[in-house]
Design a protein around this motif. Sequence first.
Motif, PDB file in Angstrom:
ATOM      1  N   THR A  80       9.201  -7.014 -41.616  1.00  0.00           N
ATOM      2  CA  THR A  80       8.177  -6.472 -42.519  1.00  0.00           C
ATOM      3  C   THR A  80       7.158  -5.650 -41.730  1.00  0.00           C
ATOM      4  OG1 THR A  80       7.166  -8.637 -42.283  1.00  0.00           O
ATOM      5  CG2 THR A  80       8.303  -8.203 -44.341  1.00  0.00           C
ATOM      6  N   VAL A  81       6.616  -4.632 -42.371  1.00  0.00           N
ATOM      7  CA  VAL A  81       5.609  -3.782 -41.740  1.00  0.00           C
ATOM      8  C   VAL A  81       4.411  -3.636 -42.683  1.00  0.00           C
ATOM      9  CG1 VAL A  81       7.104  -2.442 -40.207  1.00  0.00           C
ATOM     10  CG2 VAL A  81       6.887  -1.770 -42.587  1.00  0.00           C
ATOM     11  N   PRO A  82       3.229  -3.344 -42.110  1.00  0.00           N
ATOM     12  CA  PRO A  82       2.031  -3.303 -42.957  1.00  0.00           C
ATOM     13  C   PRO A  82       1.810  -1.955 -43.655  1.00  0.00           C
ATOM     14  CG  PRO A  82       1.416  -3.144 -40.650  1.00  0.00           C
ATOM     15  CD  PRO A  82       2.898  -3.223 -40.691  1.00  0.00           C
ATOM     16  N   HIS A  83       2.875  -1.198 -43.961  1.00  0.00           N
ATOM     17  CA  HIS A  83       2.685   0.042 -44.718  1.00  0.00           C
ATOM     18  C   HIS A  83       3.850   0.216 -45.692  1.00  0.00           C
ATOM     19  CE1 HIS A  83       4.554   1.005 -40.753  1.00  0.00           C
ATOM     20  NE2 HIS A  83       5.474   1.466 -41.546  1.00  0.00           N
ATOM     21  N   THR A  84       3.647   1.084 -46.672  1.00  0.00           N
ATOM     22  CA  THR A  84       4.658   1.251 -47.714  1.00  0.00           C
ATOM     23  C   THR A  84       5.567   2.436 -47.383  1.00  0.00           C
ATOM     24  OG1 THR A  84       3.240   2.762 -48.904  1.00  0.00           O
ATOM     25  CG2 THR A  84       3.063   0.431 -49.487  1.00  0.00           C
ATOM     26  N   GLN A  85       6.672   2.507 -48.094  1.00  0.00           N
ATOM     27  CA  GLN A  85       7.603   3.637 -47.920  1.00  0.00           C
ATOM     28  C   GLN A  85       6.885   4.950 -48.256  1.00  0.00           C
ATOM     29  OE1 GLN A  85      11.190   3.068 -47.123  1.00  0.00           O
ATOM     30  NE2 GLN A  85      11.072   5.242 -46.640  1.00  0.00           N
ATOM     31  N   GLU A  86       5.963   4.918 -49.250  1.00  0.00           N
ATOM     32  CA  GLU A  86       5.247   6.148 -49.652  1.00  0.00           C
ATOM     33  C   GLU A  86       4.400   6.677 -48.494  1.00  0.00           C
ATOM     34  OE1 GLU A  86       5.400   3.409 -51.833  1.00  0.00           O
ATOM     35  OE2 GLU A  86       7.014   4.527 -52.819  1.00  0.00           O
ATOM     36  N   GLU A  87       3.668   5.778 -47.829  1.00  0.00           N
ATOM     37  CA  GLU A  87       2.837   6.206 -46.695  1.00  0.00           C
ATOM     38  C   GLU A  87       3.707   6.790 -45.592  1.00  0.00           C
ATOM     39  OE1 GLU A  87      -0.553   3.314 -45.604  1.00  0.00           O
ATOM     40  OE2 GLU A  87       0.765   2.139 -46.897  1.00  0.00           O
ATOM     41  N   PHE A  88       4.829   6.121 -45.368  1.00  0.00           N
ATOM     42  CA  PHE A  88       5.755   6.554 -44.327  1.00  0.00           C
ATOM     43  C   PHE A  88       6.306   7.951 -44.647  1.00  0.00           C
ATOM     44  CE2 PHE A  88      10.038   6.762 -42.538  1.00  0.00           C
ATOM     45  CZ  PHE A  88       9.824   6.359 -41.233  1.00  0.00           C
ATOM     46  N   ASP A  89       6.741   8.138 -45.895  1.00  0.00           N
ATOM     47  CA  ASP A  89       7.316   9.424 -46.313  1.00  0.00           C
ATOM     48  C   ASP A  89       6.259  10.527 -46.278  1.00  0.00           C
ATOM     49  OD1 ASP A  89       9.670   8.127 -46.674  1.00  0.00           O
ATOM     50  OD2 ASP A  89       9.509   7.978 -48.860  1.00  0.00           O
ATOM     51  N   GLN A  90       5.024  10.179 -46.643  1.00  0.00           N
ATOM     52  CA  GLN A  90       3.950  11.179 -46.653  1.00  0.00           C
ATOM     53  C   GLN A  90       3.703  11.697 -45.237  1.00  0.00           C
ATOM     54  OE1 GLN A  90       2.458  12.530 -49.333  1.00  0.00           O
ATOM     55  NE2 GLN A  90       1.642  13.925 -47.790  1.00  0.00           N
ATOM     56  N   ARG A 128       3.868  -4.333 -33.508  1.00  0.00           N
ATOM     57  CA  ARG A 128       2.941  -5.481 -33.404  1.00  0.00           C
ATOM     58  C   ARG A 128       3.371  -6.594 -34.347  1.00  0.00           C
ATOM     59  NH1 ARG A 128      -1.797  -5.181 -30.599  1.00  0.00           N
ATOM     60  NH2 ARG A 128      -2.594  -7.146 -31.350  1.00  0.00           N
ATOM     61  N   GLU A 129       3.703  -6.156 -35.577  1.00  0.00           N
ATOM     62  CA  GLU A 129       4.105  -7.103 -36.615  1.00  0.00           C
ATOM     63  C   GLU A 129       5.338  -7.891 -36.157  1.00  0.00           C
ATOM     64  OE1 GLU A 129       1.956  -6.844 -38.986  1.00  0.00           O
ATOM     65  OE2 GLU A 129       2.747  -8.095 -40.605  1.00  0.00           O
ATOM     66  N   SER A 232      -0.569  -1.957 -23.662  1.00  0.00           N
ATOM     67  CA  SER A 232      -1.587  -2.959 -24.013  1.00  0.00           C
ATOM     68  C   SER A 232      -0.936  -4.144 -24.712  1.00  0.00           C
ATOM     69  CB  SER A 232      -2.639  -2.365 -24.952  1.00  0.00           C
ATOM     70  OG  SER A 232      -2.977  -1.083 -24.547  1.00  0.00           O
ATOM     71  N   LEU A 233       0.002  -3.831 -25.623  1.00  0.00           N
ATOM     72  CA  LEU A 233       0.687  -4.904 -26.355  1.00  0.00           C
ATOM     73  C   LEU A 233       1.436  -5.813 -25.368  1.00  0.00           C
ATOM     74  CD1 LEU A 233       1.520  -6.009 -29.179  1.00  0.00           C
ATOM     75  CD2 LEU A 233       3.518  -4.526 -29.051  1.00  0.00           C
ATOM     76  N   ALA A 234       2.157  -5.196 -24.426  1.00  0.00           N
ATOM     77  CA  ALA A 234       2.904  -5.977 -23.438  1.00  0.00           C
ATOM     78  C   ALA A 234       1.941  -6.808 -22.593  1.00  0.00           C
ATOM     79  CB  ALA A 234       3.732  -5.058 -22.557  1.00  0.00           C
ATOM     80  N   SER A 235       0.780  -6.220 -22.258  1.00  0.00           N
ATOM     81  CA  SER A 235      -0.193  -6.958 -21.452  1.00  0.00           C
ATOM     82  C   SER A 235      -0.668  -8.207 -22.192  1.00  0.00           C
ATOM     83  CB  SER A 235      -1.387  -6.071 -21.110  1.00  0.00           C
ATOM     84  OG  SER A 235      -0.949  -4.906 -20.460  1.00  0.00           O
ATOM     85  N   GLU A 236      -0.802  -8.106 -23.538  1.00  0.00           N
ATOM     86  CA  GLU A 236      -1.209  -9.279 -24.323  1.00  0.00           C
ATOM     87  C   GLU A 236      -0.151 -10.370 -24.205  1.00  0.00           C
ATOM     88  OE1 GLU A 236      -2.039  -8.198 -28.452  1.00  0.00           O
ATOM     89  OE2 GLU A 236      -3.070  -6.392 -27.734  1.00  0.00           O
TER      90      GLU A 236
END
Length: 286
Positions: A80-90, A128-129, A232-236
């Motif tokens: 799962t991701v924190p955005h919708t297909q519409e945001e992605f397509d836009q 991140r998710e 940064s993510l890997a460092s966390e």
Amino acid sequence: MVPVLQDLGMRLLGLLLLLSVGPWAEAGKVLVVPMDGSHWLSMREAVRELHARGHQAVVLTPEVNMHIKGEDFFTLKTYTVPHTQEEFDQNFANYIQIVFERQHFLKIFFKSMAVMKDSAVILYRGCRELMYNKTLIGHLNATSFDVVLTDPVYPCGAVLAKYLSIPTVFFLRYIPCDLDFEGTQCPNPSSYIPRLLTRHSDHMTFLQRVRNMLYPLALKYICHVTLSPYASLASEFFQRQVSLVDILSHGSVWLFRVDFVMDYPRPIMPNMVFIGGINCASRKLL
Ligand SMILES: *[C@@H]1O[C@H](CO)[C@@H](O)[C@H](O)[C@H]1NC(C)=O
Ligand SMILES: *[C@@H]1O[C@H](CO)[C@@H](O)[C@H](O)[C@H]1NC(C)=O
């Protein structure tokens, strides 16, 4: 006499069958973390071939994506991701729009940077998710994959592989900021390796060489925006300062979708393989 021969024949056949299934017994489990878009279309051919050779592939992708859909030669696992297909397509539509715009070079440059930043944020949020989903990470860890096949342009796969301590095969066309050279400690002389986007050849004049040395500075900004969040993510996760080069140096083999027929020669390391022909896997007749 005849039954003896028959018996021998059966035994030989049995041995032959055993030999022919031998490679299947060694079938590997491959975790594939692709980059969406055209990148995936070439990688899909590699996954198809892995399946044909008896390996199992699990393709891990955000549930919102462009081209990565289920096929019968791999298992698709989405997160799962924190955005919708519409945001992605836009975001993608904005990108296409810029390609066709006729404006001043600088205006187009700043607009492309803004859109690139948006796409990078979308991809990064998905990663991140994934990394923070304990259930999913636990499941992937328990599956004991033999190898991760991933495009380092989307470094999420590389971070995940290092976190799960799985050997990694990189599959890529290019990665900006010479991260492939740095990650493999490959010699990288500015004097005859034309930098990305310069349009120089491997024979440069003095001024072209100077430009060749300055161009990477502009690319550094693109890498800062699109790739450095993964460090940064890997460092966390590793609880110490980790750079992109650290993450990429985890790679065992680098498969480059380029070929010296079209690209200028460059130094390579023993774990680099050039497989440019795969770009023509689904060619159409002229
Ligand atoms: C973690 O991933 C699983 C499988 O993709 C999903 O069902 C679950 O909702 C995710 N959990 C969170 C907290 O996002
Ligand atoms: C994966 O599983 C092994 C063995 O159970 C465990 O030692 C390790 O900490 C796990 N790694 C992650 C990242 O969960």
